[in-house]
Design a protein around this motif. Structure first.
Motif, PDB file in Angstrom:
ATOM      1  N   ALA A 213       8.054   1.646 -16.402  1.00  0.00           N
ATOM      2  CA  ALA A 213       8.069   1.914 -14.954  1.00  0.00           C
ATOM      3  C   ALA A 213       7.003   2.922 -14.543  1.00  0.00           C
ATOM      4  O   ALA A 213       6.671   3.020 -13.344  1.00  0.00           O
ATOM      5  N   ILE A 214       6.448   3.664 -15.518  1.00  0.00           N
ATOM      6  CA  ILE A 214       5.423   4.657 -15.187  1.00  0.00           C
ATOM      7  C   ILE A 214       4.164   3.989 -14.647  1.00  0.00           C
ATOM      8  O   ILE A 214       3.317   4.638 -14.020  1.00  0.00           O
ATOM      9  N   VAL A 215       4.050   2.666 -14.854  1.00  0.00           N
ATOM     10  CA  VAL A 215       2.880   1.938 -14.356  1.00  0.00           C
ATOM     11  C   VAL A 215       2.794   2.025 -12.830  1.00  0.00           C
ATOM     12  O   VAL A 215       1.701   1.894 -12.256  1.00  0.00           O
ATOM     13  N   LEU A 216       3.921   2.276 -12.153  1.00  0.00           N
ATOM     14  CA  LEU A 216       3.899   2.426 -10.694  1.00  0.00           C
ATOM     15  C   LEU A 216       3.019   3.606 -10.289  1.00  0.00           C
ATOM     16  O   LEU A 216       2.276   3.524  -9.299  1.00  0.00           O
ATOM     17  N   PHE A 217       3.092   4.694 -11.047  1.00  0.00           N
ATOM     18  CA  PHE A 217       2.268   5.867 -10.754  1.00  0.00           C
ATOM     19  C   PHE A 217       0.806   5.598 -11.110  1.00  0.00           C
ATOM     20  O   PHE A 217      -0.102   6.082 -10.425  1.00  0.00           O
TER      21      PHE A 217
END
Length: 249
Positions: free
Chosen positions: A228-232
């Motif tokens: 989910a860190i790919v959103l940042f």
């Protein structure tokens, strides 16, 4: 005199008036800047505060919201992970920062007063409220591995670079009739509030720490990270994009 000559004469007169008015406006702006610089150089008590206008104090309230959000995130990390009060505070402070970020420009235009430091204050406050504060919230939510932290650092630095580029290039961007820039190059940093609202939804559903959506890859390994860190990462890339033009409302 022929009609074509008269047309050329009128065009020349209009151009001259436009040049004179433009020169006059630039001169007034330069004089105002010089006066503010002189005020900053004066050896007087609270000389810095004296140079600020109402809009600048509202900008400082934006920065205040960002700092309070960060402090609330720290309090959450120091306390019981099951007590989400301080994490909710950290999330709630950021929209208030957006409110003050919107209001400072409104007040400056209504009062027709702004300081030489106004643009710089605005950028620095935005970096705290919409760059560092969301990253601190993300750390609290559970993005705590080395790779997660590297992406969060990248996210903040993209916000920093985007704001610096805006300050340097804003004068060269296409303007509308009112003098406002027609578009932003890259997404404006306040759009990172979409990530804050996403984390608020996760918090509401209890999706924190080990329960972050999409789970974790390589748990316990050196390459551990949350997908989910790919959103940042995407948000950071969008901010520094040169080809992405966002219409300015």
């Amino acid at each position: 005199m022929s009609s074509s000559s008269q047309t050329r004469s009128r065009s020349a007169a209009k151009q001259a008036d436009s040049d004179i008015n433009g020169h006059s406006k630039r001169s007034e702006s330069e004089e105002s800047q010089q006066e503010q610089l002189k005020a900053l150089k004066r050896d007087r008590h609270l000389s810095l505060i004296r140079t600020l206008h109402m809009a600048d104090f509202i900008t400082l309230l934006n920065g205040l919201c960002g700092v309070m959000s960060i402090f609330s995130s720290l309090r959450y990390c120091l306390g019981d992970p099951s007590d989400h009060f301080n994490l909710w505070l950290a999330i709630v402070f950021t929209p208030f920062g957006l409110f003050f970020d919107f209001m400072d420009g409104k007040v400056a235009r209504l009062r027709k007063k702004s300081s030489l430091m106004g643009q710089e204050l605005d950028s620095l406050a935005d970096l705290v409220s919409f760059g560092v504060a969301p990253s601190a919230c993300a750390f609290c939510v559970g993005f705590r591995s080395a790779i997660d932290n590297a992406v969060l650092v990248y996210f903040v630095l993209c916000g920093l670079a985007r704001l610096a580029r805006f300050n340097v290039t804003v004068a060269n961007l296409p303007k509308d009739k009112s003098g406002k820039s027609k578009y932003f190059e890259g997404t404006p940093i306040p759009t990172t509030l979409s990530l804050v609202f996403t984390m608020a939804y996760w918090l509401h559903r209890g999706w924190l720490l080990d329960d972050i959506p999409f789970g974790v890859v390589g748990k316990g390994e050196i390459y551990e990270f949350h997908p989910a860190i790919v959103l940042f990462f995407i948000s950071g890339c969008a901010m520094i994009s040169k080809s992405l033009h966002i219409p300015k409302i």
